[in-house]
Design a protein around this motif. Structure first.
Motif, PDB file in Angstrom:
ATOM      1  N   GLN A 310       0.835  -1.202   0.000  1.00  0.00           N
ATOM      2  CA  GLN A 310       0.000   0.000   0.000  1.00  0.00           C
ATOM      3  C   GLN A 310       0.877   1.263   0.000  1.00  0.00           C
ATOM      4  O   GLN A 310       1.781   1.416   0.817  1.00  0.00           O
ATOM      5  N   LYS A 311       0.583   2.184  -0.910  1.00  0.00           N
ATOM      6  CA  LYS A 311       1.311   3.443  -0.981  1.00  0.00           C
ATOM      7  C   LYS A 311       0.494   4.535  -0.297  1.00  0.00           C
ATOM      8  O   LYS A 311      -0.710   4.657  -0.534  1.00  0.00           O
ATOM      9  N   ILE A 312       1.169   5.304   0.562  1.00  0.00           N
ATOM     10  CA  ILE A 312       0.525   6.402   1.279  1.00  0.00           C
ATOM     11  C   ILE A 312       1.365   7.659   1.072  1.00  0.00           C
ATOM     12  O   ILE A 312       2.570   7.651   1.325  1.00  0.00           O
ATOM     13  N   HIS A 338       9.754   0.233   6.283  1.00  0.00           N
ATOM     14  CA  HIS A 338       8.947   0.540   5.107  1.00  0.00           C
ATOM     15  C   HIS A 338       9.745   1.410   4.135  1.00  0.00           C
ATOM     16  O   HIS A 338      10.700   2.086   4.521  1.00  0.00           O
ATOM     17  N   ASP A 339       9.368   1.385   2.867  1.00  0.00           N
ATOM     18  CA  ASP A 339      10.055   2.190   1.857  1.00  0.00           C
ATOM     19  C   ASP A 339       9.586   3.640   1.946  1.00  0.00           C
ATOM     20  O   ASP A 339       8.385   3.909   1.971  1.00  0.00           O
ATOM     21  N   THR A 353       5.781  13.277   1.218  1.00  0.00           N
ATOM     22  CA  THR A 353       6.573  12.062   1.405  1.00  0.00           C
ATOM     23  C   THR A 353       5.709  10.840   1.125  1.00  0.00           C
ATOM     24  O   THR A 353       4.569  10.770   1.607  1.00  0.00           O
ATOM     25  N   GLN A 354       6.248   9.893   0.349  1.00  0.00           N
ATOM     26  CA  GLN A 354       5.521   8.662   0.037  1.00  0.00           C
ATOM     27  C   GLN A 354       6.080   7.511   0.870  1.00  0.00           C
ATOM     28  O   GLN A 354       7.294   7.304   0.930  1.00  0.00           O
ATOM     29  N   VAL A 355       5.176   6.757   1.500  1.00  0.00           N
ATOM     30  CA  VAL A 355       5.542   5.562   2.262  1.00  0.00           C
ATOM     31  C   VAL A 355       4.883   4.358   1.600  1.00  0.00           C
ATOM     32  O   VAL A 355       3.684   4.379   1.303  1.00  0.00           O
ATOM     33  N   THR A 356       5.665   3.317   1.348  1.00  0.00           N
ATOM     34  CA  THR A 356       5.129   2.063   0.824  1.00  0.00           C
ATOM     35  C   THR A 356       5.241   0.997   1.911  1.00  0.00           C
ATOM     36  O   THR A 356       6.346   0.714   2.408  1.00  0.00           O
ATOM     37  N   ILE A 357       4.122   0.430   2.316  1.00  0.00           N
ATOM     38  CA  ILE A 357       4.087  -0.541   3.406  1.00  0.00           C
ATOM     39  C   ILE A 357       4.778  -1.829   2.991  1.00  0.00           C
ATOM     40  O   ILE A 357       4.497  -2.378   1.922  1.00  0.00           O
TER      41      ILE A 357
END
Length: 358
Positions: A310-312, A338-339, A353-357
């Motif tokens: 999931q991308k947030i 997380h990325d 900022t993008q976080v990928t779980i």
């Protein structure tokens, strides 16, 4: 291989001139305007021999007169009349990109990096590119010269051994057109901090419209707007984090708005601007507002922590960088693994900022 005094053309870009110096596999080529450009020897194609200077016993002609006459000699020998560049409809706005292309994308731990400048505009650029380490106050020049319109040009190599001292880049440019009227562009000087650990991380190299393979790119100028580096006030960041930990401090009752998290395709987008989280900030201290923003960040992370892939995207804005640094601290300690990367500037602007779980 080109020699000093020979006339050359550039293999992979428009331009050429007379070789004035050769050093460290670089040929320094002087064009008809008197600008000297460093170019790899392998990128130079010999097209003729510059005319020998006329020997005379008289006093030398003043430098300014000699320099004005020299380009006419080069053109007469082998250079064609200066090429007219075809202008593009969107090229009246400056778009300048500095990109690093790995020589071995599959082995970044040992790869070097080719440096390219993209001038996506109808303007010539007189351009200077410099770097320095965090400890130094002196800049190391790496490229200076004129870049033609609508072109991608190789401007140097960055070796693996240089990376530890590669902490900041600076560029300066002047935009102009030749032989025609044009809208004036303000000269700019841009200084950008560089996280040199990104050169070892594959996910930091991304597809780019100007390149065939993923690159690490810096959009120096977008639609005439130069990039601005974010300056973090360390003392204010420390005060804000201390305020967050002061749980025994009485807190004002706050009327929260409904969550602003929304889906854009397969990505969750969360706007953390304080005006999107509460109806009024009256009576709230900076620490209170930071607490509310971090609470919303944590709530969204906790709700999606088990959704692998999931991308947030968290929109925190540029500001002083206090909120972004607080988020990065949470991602380093509480939500590590997380990325994390800067979100797309084209979609979300600066400050996301993008976080990928994972």
């Amino acid at each position: 291989m080109a020699k000093i005094g020979e006339l050359v053309r550039f293999l992979n870009s428009v331009g050429g001139g007379r070789v004035t110096k050769i050093k460290d596999n670089l040929a320094y080529v002087e064009d008809e305007d008197g600008f000297e450009t460093p170019v790899l020897l392998r990128e130079c194609v010999v097209v003729g021999q510059a005319p020998e200077p006329v020997k005379t016993s008289h006093t030398a002609v003043p430098a300014q007169v000699t320099k004005a006459a020299q380009p006419q000699q080069v053109v007469a020998a082998s250079e064609p009349v200066e090429e007219e560049f075809e202008e593009t409809p969107g090229g009246e706005r400056l778009n300048i990109v500095l990109a690093y292309e790995p020589t071995d994308l599959k082995h970044l731990s040992v790869s070097g990096f080719d440096t390219y400048l993209v001038n996506d505009s109808n303007y010539y650029l007189y351009f200077c590119y410099m770097t320095r380490s965090a400890e130094s106050t002196q800049w190391t020049p790496r490229y200076a010269g004129v870049v033609e319109p609508n072109i991608q040009v190789f401007i140097g190599e960055l070796s693996k051994e240089e990376l530890p001292q590669f902490d900041r880049i600076a560029v300066q440019y002047i935009a102009f057109k030749r032989n025609k009227d044009f809208a004036l562009k303000s000269p700019a000087s841009i200084e950008v901090p560089v996280d040199n650990t990104k050169f070892a991380k594959l996910h930091c190299f991304r597809d780019n419209v100007y390149f065939d393979i993923p690159v690490l790119a810096f959009e120096l100028v977008t639609n005439d707007s130069p990039m601005r580096a974010t300056v973090v006030d360390a003392s204010r960041l420390e005060d804000a984090l201390k305020a967050k930990k002061a749980v025994d401090k009485p807190r004002r009752k706050v009327i929260k708005k409904q969550s602003k998290a929304k889906m854009q395709g397969d990505t969750i987008v969360v706007d953390l601007h304080i005006g999107e989280l509460v109806d009024s900030i009256r009576g709230l201290s900076n620490g209170d507002m930071l607490n509310l923003q971090i609470d919303e960040f944590s709530r969204v992370m906790d709700e999606n922590i088990k959704k692998k892939g999931q991308k947030i995207v968290f929109i925190h804005g540029k500001g002083e960088g206090v909120l972004r640094n607080a988020i990065m601290k949470e991602l380093t300690h509480r939500y590590k693994g997380h990325d994390v990367q800067d979100a797309s500037f084209r979609e979300y602007g600066y400050g996301a900022t993008q976080v990928t779980i994972r």
